[in-house]
Design a protein around this motif. Structure first.
Motif, mmCIF file in Angstrom:
data_model
loop_
_atom_site.group_PDB
_atom_site.id
_atom_site.type_symbol
_atom_site.label_atom_id
_atom_site.label_comp_id
_atom_site.label_asym_id
_atom_site.label_seq_id
_atom_site.Cartn_x
_atom_site.Cartn_y
_atom_site.Cartn_z
ATOM 1 N N THR A 68 -1.982 -3.920 -10.845
ATOM 2 C CA THR A 68 -1.928 -4.816 -9.689
ATOM 3 C C THR A 68 -1.871 -6.277 -10.104
ATOM 4 O OG1 THR A 68 -4.333 -4.852 -9.413
ATOM 5 C CG2 THR A 68 -3.117 -3.208 -8.147
ATOM 6 N N GLU A 90 0.780 2.931 -5.991
ATOM 7 C CA GLU A 90 -0.424 2.267 -5.471
ATOM 8 C C GLU A 90 -0.269 0.750 -5.519
ATOM 9 O OE1 GLU A 90 -4.931 1.699 -7.034
ATOM 10 O OE2 GLU A 90 -4.192 3.764 -6.983
ATOM 11 N N GLN A 93 2.149 -0.493 -2.836
ATOM 12 C CA GLN A 93 1.524 -0.485 -1.521
ATOM 13 C C GLN A 93 0.605 -1.690 -1.363
ATOM 14 O OE1 GLN A 93 -0.283 3.386 -1.476
ATOM 15 N NE2 GLN A 93 1.590 4.405 -0.817
ATOM 16 N N LYS A 94 -0.166 -1.998 -2.387
ATOM 17 C CA LYS A 94 -1.058 -3.153 -2.332
ATOM 18 C C LYS A 94 -0.270 -4.452 -2.288
ATOM 19 C CE LYS A 94 -5.101 -1.111 -4.493
ATOM 20 N NZ LYS A 94 -6.000 -1.136 -5.644
ATOM 21 N N SER A 95 0.827 -4.525 -3.062
ATOM 22 C CA SER A 95 1.606 -5.764 -3.099
ATOM 23 C C SER A 95 2.291 -6.017 -1.756
ATOM 24 C CB SER A 95 2.632 -5.736 -4.223
ATOM 25 O OG SER A 95 3.681 -4.845 -3.943
ATOM 26 N N SER A 97 1.115 -5.198 1.115
ATOM 27 C CA SER A 97 0.091 -5.651 2.056
ATOM 28 C C SER A 97 -0.332 -7.091 1.762
ATOM 29 C CB SER A 97 -1.123 -4.723 2.041
ATOM 30 O OG SER A 97 -1.790 -4.801 0.810
ATOM 31 N N ARG A 98 -0.123 -7.556 0.514
ATOM 32 C CA ARG A 98 -0.476 -8.929 0.136
ATOM 33 C C ARG A 98 0.741 -9.823 0.012
ATOM 34 N NH1 ARG A 98 -3.908 -7.130 -4.960
ATOM 35 N NH2 ARG A 98 -5.623 -6.119 -3.918
#
Length: 113
Positions: A68, A90, A93-95, A97-98
């Motif tokens: 991440t 994963e 998906q986090k990137s 959302s950010r």
């Protein structure tokens, strides 16, 4: 035991991991990661764990964190490649959302080009 070899070039920093990526050695890995990342943040960062023979859940968590934060991985073997794909999914998906962009997985063949 985990052996960590650090290689710095003009365009990338690479950590080569060999042995067991398990909880007793994660503090040392984290130290190398932080030191390398802060020394030359403009360079690509690659973690080569083709020499890793065992990863526990704490080791997977450390790789996920590195992923991440933009690390790219070199892996071999079915289990390790599957782990990298999971970490990539994963991280994406986090990137999203950010609103950040992260690195990507490199196969052994791609890395040798």
């Amino acid at each position: 035991m985990l052996k960590i070899t650090r290689i710095d070039t003009k365009i990338e920093q690479r950590l080569i991991l060999e042995g067991r990526l398990t909880k007793p050695w994660l503090a040392d890995l984290r130290s190398h990661w932080e030191e390398s990342r802060h020394a030359h943040p403009e360079r690509k960062f690659v973690v080569d764990f083709r020499g890793v023979v065992r990863i526990d859940s704490a080791g997977e968590g450390e790789l996920a964190l590195m992923r991440t934060e933009g690390a790219r991985f070199l892996a071999s073997g079915i289990r390790m490649k599957h782990l990298v794909k999971d970490l990539e999914t994963e991280a994406q998906q986090k990137s999203h959302s950010r609103g950040r962009t992260v690195g990507h997985y490199m196969s052994t063949e791609e890395a040798e080009k």
